[in-house]
Structure formats: C-alpha cells, structure tokens
Motif scaffolding. Sequence first.
Motif, mmCIF file in Angstrom:
data_model
loop_
_atom_site.group_PDB
_atom_site.id
_atom_site.type_symbol
_atom_site.label_atom_id
_atom_site.label_comp_id
_atom_site.label_asym_id
_atom_site.label_seq_id
_atom_site.Cartn_x
_atom_site.Cartn_y
_atom_site.Cartn_z
ATOM 1 N N THR A 191 0.825 -1.205 0.000
ATOM 2 C CA THR A 191 0.000 0.000 0.000
ATOM 3 C C THR A 191 0.863 1.259 0.000
ATOM 4 O OG1 THR A 191 -1.791 -1.123 1.173
ATOM 5 C CG2 THR A 191 -1.773 1.273 1.279
ATOM 6 N N VAL A 192 1.927 1.247 0.806
ATOM 7 C CA VAL A 192 2.798 2.414 0.875
ATOM 8 C C VAL A 192 3.529 2.606 -0.454
ATOM 9 C CG1 VAL A 192 4.807 3.430 2.034
ATOM 10 C CG2 VAL A 192 3.066 2.222 3.362
ATOM 11 N N LEU A 193 4.039 1.532 -1.029
ATOM 12 C CA LEU A 193 4.742 1.645 -2.303
ATOM 13 C C LEU A 193 3.811 2.162 -3.404
ATOM 14 C CD1 LEU A 193 6.948 -1.583 -2.345
ATOM 15 C CD2 LEU A 193 7.770 0.775 -2.388
ATOM 16 N N GLN A 194 2.590 1.693 -3.416
ATOM 17 C CA GLN A 194 1.642 2.156 -4.419
ATOM 18 C C GLN A 194 1.340 3.643 -4.236
ATOM 19 O OE1 GLN A 194 -1.397 -0.697 -3.671
ATOM 20 N NE2 GLN A 194 -0.428 -2.287 -4.908
ATOM 21 N N ALA A 195 1.232 4.072 -2.980
ATOM 22 C CA ALA A 195 0.998 5.492 -2.715
ATOM 23 C C ALA A 195 2.175 6.337 -3.201
ATOM 24 C CB ALA A 195 0.760 5.718 -1.227
ATOM 25 N N VAL A 196 3.401 5.852 -2.963
ATOM 26 C CA VAL A 196 4.590 6.576 -3.412
ATOM 27 C C VAL A 196 4.621 6.649 -4.934
ATOM 28 C CG1 VAL A 196 7.118 6.501 -3.516
ATOM 29 C CG2 VAL A 196 5.948 6.020 -1.367
ATOM 30 N N GLY A 197 4.313 5.533 -5.601
ATOM 31 C CA GLY A 197 4.316 5.522 -7.061
ATOM 32 C C GLY A 197 3.309 6.484 -7.649
ATOM 33 N N VAL A 198 2.108 6.525 -7.072
ATOM 34 C CA VAL A 198 1.078 7.430 -7.575
ATOM 35 C C VAL A 198 1.488 8.878 -7.346
ATOM 36 C CG1 VAL A 198 -1.286 8.229 -7.182
ATOM 37 C CG2 VAL A 198 -0.805 5.784 -7.378
ATOM 38 N N ARG A 199 2.079 9.162 -6.198
ATOM 39 C CA ARG A 199 2.536 10.531 -5.907
ATOM 40 C C ARG A 199 3.579 10.981 -6.928
ATOM 41 N NH1 ARG A 199 3.698 11.546 0.508
ATOM 42 N NH2 ARG A 199 1.526 11.679 1.220
ATOM 43 N N ARG A 200 4.552 10.117 -7.196
ATOM 44 C CA ARG A 200 5.628 10.488 -8.115
ATOM 45 C C ARG A 200 5.083 10.702 -9.520
ATOM 46 N NH1 ARG A 200 10.788 6.532 -6.695
ATOM 47 N NH2 ARG A 200 11.239 7.384 -4.622
ATOM 48 N N ALA A 201 4.214 9.806 -9.981
ATOM 49 C CA ALA A 201 3.658 9.951 -11.322
ATOM 50 C C ALA A 201 2.756 11.180 -11.406
ATOM 51 C CB ALA A 201 2.877 8.691 -11.698
ATOM 52 N N GLY A 202 2.012 11.438 -10.345
ATOM 53 C CA GLY A 202 1.110 12.573 -10.340
ATOM 54 C C GLY A 202 1.816 13.911 -10.274
ATOM 55 N N ALA A 203 3.055 13.904 -9.778
ATOM 56 C CA ALA A 203 3.798 15.157 -9.653
ATOM 57 C C ALA A 203 4.454 15.588 -10.958
ATOM 58 C CB ALA A 203 4.868 15.016 -8.564
ATOM 59 N N LEU A 204 4.455 14.709 -11.950
ATOM 60 C CA LEU A 204 5.082 15.047 -13.218
ATOM 61 C C LEU A 204 4.216 16.052 -13.993
ATOM 62 C CD1 LEU A 204 6.239 11.486 -14.357
ATOM 63 C CD2 LEU A 204 7.650 13.307 -13.380
ATOM 64 N N PRO A 205 4.838 16.925 -14.731
ATOM 65 C CA PRO A 205 4.068 17.929 -15.485
ATOM 66 C C PRO A 205 3.276 17.295 -16.622
ATOM 67 C CG PRO A 205 6.401 18.041 -16.051
ATOM 68 C CD PRO A 205 6.294 17.110 -14.874
ATOM 69 N N VAL A 206 2.240 17.998 -17.033
ATOM 70 C CA VAL A 206 1.420 17.545 -18.157
ATOM 71 C C VAL A 206 2.291 17.431 -19.408
ATOM 72 C CG1 VAL A 206 -0.552 18.088 -19.614
ATOM 73 C CG2 VAL A 206 -0.631 18.614 -17.187
ATOM 74 N N GLY A 207 2.106 16.358 -20.153
ATOM 75 C CA GLY A 207 2.880 16.166 -21.371
ATOM 76 C C GLY A 207 4.122 15.324 -21.180
ATOM 77 N N THR A 208 4.373 14.876 -19.949
ATOM 78 C CA THR A 208 5.532 14.012 -19.706
ATOM 79 C C THR A 208 5.376 12.713 -20.491
ATOM 80 O OG1 THR A 208 5.807 14.906 -17.479
ATOM 81 C CG2 THR A 208 6.861 12.786 -17.947
ATOM 82 N N PRO A 209 6.410 12.254 -21.189
ATOM 83 C CA PRO A 209 6.311 11.010 -21.966
ATOM 84 C C PRO A 209 5.913 9.823 -21.096
ATOM 85 C CG PRO A 209 8.294 12.223 -22.549
ATOM 86 C CD PRO A 209 7.713 12.920 -21.357
ATOM 87 N N LEU A 210 5.235 8.881 -21.740
ATOM 88 C CA LEU A 210 4.740 7.707 -21.025
ATOM 89 C C LEU A 210 5.872 6.954 -20.336
ATOM 90 C CD1 LEU A 210 2.480 5.752 -20.278
ATOM 91 C CD2 LEU A 210 2.851 4.616 -22.489
ATOM 92 N N PHE A 211 7.015 6.791 -21.020
ATOM 93 C CA PHE A 211 8.124 6.053 -20.424
ATOM 94 C C PHE A 211 8.600 6.718 -19.139
ATOM 95 C CE2 PHE A 211 12.703 5.304 -19.898
ATOM 96 C CZ PHE A 211 12.706 3.915 -19.783
ATOM 97 N N ALA A 212 8.650 8.042 -19.147
ATOM 98 C CA ALA A 212 9.085 8.766 -17.947
ATOM 99 C C ALA A 212 8.085 8.581 -16.815
ATOM 100 C CB ALA A 212 9.258 10.251 -18.262
ATOM 101 N N ARG A 213 6.800 8.537 -17.140
ATOM 102 C CA ARG A 213 5.784 8.309 -16.114
ATOM 103 C C ARG A 213 5.903 6.916 -15.523
ATOM 104 N NH1 ARG A 213 1.808 11.865 -15.385
ATOM 105 N NH2 ARG A 213 1.598 13.591 -16.864
ATOM 106 N N VAL A 214 6.118 5.948 -16.397
ATOM 107 C CA VAL A 214 6.280 4.566 -15.926
ATOM 108 C C VAL A 214 7.510 4.445 -15.040
ATOM 109 C CG1 VAL A 214 6.749 2.188 -16.654
ATOM 110 C CG2 VAL A 214 5.040 3.574 -17.878
ATOM 111 N N ARG A 215 8.602 5.075 -15.454
ATOM 112 C CA ARG A 215 9.834 5.011 -14.672
ATOM 113 C C ARG A 215 9.645 5.677 -13.306
ATOM 114 N NH1 ARG A 215 14.928 7.629 -17.468
ATOM 115 N NH2 ARG A 215 13.589 9.465 -17.156
ATOM 116 N N ALA A 216 8.952 6.816 -13.282
ATOM 117 C CA ALA A 216 8.733 7.507 -12.019
ATOM 118 C C ALA A 216 7.805 6.718 -11.107
ATOM 119 C CB ALA A 216 8.151 8.902 -12.269
#
Length: 297
Positions: free
Chosen positions: A19-44
């Motif tokens: 649960t904690v890891l999933q929360a961290v992953g969602v936070r990191r992906a959500g903090a990326l700016p609009v238009g960030t490439p899909l690969f960068a979102r997956v990596r984050a």
Amino acid sequence: MTPGLLGALLAALAYGAATVLQAVGVRRAGALPVGTPLFARVRAGWPYAAGLALDGLGFLASVAALRTLPLFLVESAVAASIAVTAVLSVLVLHVRLGATEVVALVAIGAGLTGLALTAAEGPAVRPGPSAPWWLLAAAALVGALLVIGAVDRDRGRGAVVLSIAAGLGFGGVGVAARLLEVPSPVWALATDATAWALVGHAALATVAYGLALSRGRVTTVAALTFATETVVPAVIGLVALGDHVVSGHAPAAGVAFAVTLGGCIALAGRAEPTGPATPSDGVQTTPPARQDVSQQP
C-alpha cells in the motif's frame, strides 16, 4: 515460529508495504508535469509496480498460511496489514499518527499475539464434494450485490452494499484458499471448481471495493469491508471447516479476535487519503490497505 505463522506474518508485511509503495508511485507519477512522456511516467511510478508484486507475494503467503492455520487467525493477520501501512507511512511518507492510532496499533499487536498463542494448527476439514459449488454460489451472490450496489441511485446506500460485497468477496478468497488442494500436475487447477471460485471472488471483490470507494466515504467503506472479510470467514471456518482454538482457550481467543478487529476498524475509521497535511486536517493519517490509489486525483 511455525511455517504457517511465518506465512501469516509475511502476508501482513507484504500487503502493508504494498500500500505504501503504491501510494509513493502514484505521488511520483502525479507530480510530473502535463505532457511528460509515457516512459518517464512509468519510470517515475515504478514503486507502484513493486507494490503490485508485493500484493502477489502477500496473497501467496496467506494461501500458504491457510494450509495449516485457521481462518480467524490468517484473515485477522491480513486485515492487520493496515497497521504495517501505518507504521511504514510514518517512516516513508512522514505522516503523523494521533493517540487513537497508536492505541489501535498496540491493540492489533496484542490481539494478533493472543490469536497466535490460542489458535490450533491443522488442515481444514473437507466439508464434502458440494463445497466448491457453494463457493461458486457465494461468488454469484457477491456478483449480485455488486450489481445492486452499482446501479443504486443512492450513492451512500450503494457504497454500503458494495463494501459488504467486497468484504464477502475477499472473505471468499480466504475460504477458497483454505479448501484449495494443489493437484499434481499443478495445471489441473484449470479444471478445479475451488480454484475458479477463488478467482471469481477475487475479481468481484476488487471491482466492488473500487466502486465503493468511488461512491462512499473511505472510513465507511474500509471499516465495513474489514469487518465483513474478517468475521464471516472466521465463522465459516469455526462452523464448517474444523477451525478451532487450543482447548480451554476459547474465551482468550474471542477477546484477542475482538481486540484485533477493533484495532483494524479503528485505524480504518481514522483513515484519510494520503497527501500534504492542511491546517484543517489536524493530524494526518494513513489510508487502509487496498484503497490508496483510488483516492488519488
């Protein structure tokens, strides 16, 4: 520590950490700016994928534990994963726990210790060849409740029905896992009615829980789901599957079960979506297992 107890402990740790890891992953992906490439979102968001892997590990550990431990102990340990989430959230997400949460954590620890000391180990009693079909019928009931809750125009009432459906579904997974016999060769599971019942309960419960979170308050949904998925399988195990406690320790086991369940519901009832604390929040708490991602924007 016996292999069964080790499996139950590993399941609680894995689910709570997931649960904690999933929360961290969602936070990191959500903090990326609009238009960030899909690969960068997956990596984050790689922690989210790691959390899903831990969910799988937790499930396998709980199934292993159910080979020898009664449902009331293993289901309580799985529900207690919320305590693991709470502790890790303090260390990783830097949330703060209030006095109520601290008391609930202590209660969960004491209750699980009591259950571990009073539960009698042993395989489940086979209730007969009709058991898999009863499990499939129960899955059909969960599916019916899922539909009823989903189409209910009263969102609050629908959330209650969906929460109960989710709890019954997750509980059905536990009962099916307790009864499941792994054949040789293992691919014979493809024709095993108990295995299909397990998969059906898991799928229906996951959908019902997600819908419930989209319609109702997190506190209500989590508390109802935790209570249903813990109490109903415990009763079934004691009544139909031969689960029992050490002779003369039934009162202590009952108290330990109530204390553990109460602690889990108390933590769930104080939960809010993870995020930065605001002046109106007072004390920030951690979300219960299985719901963090659904609460993110």
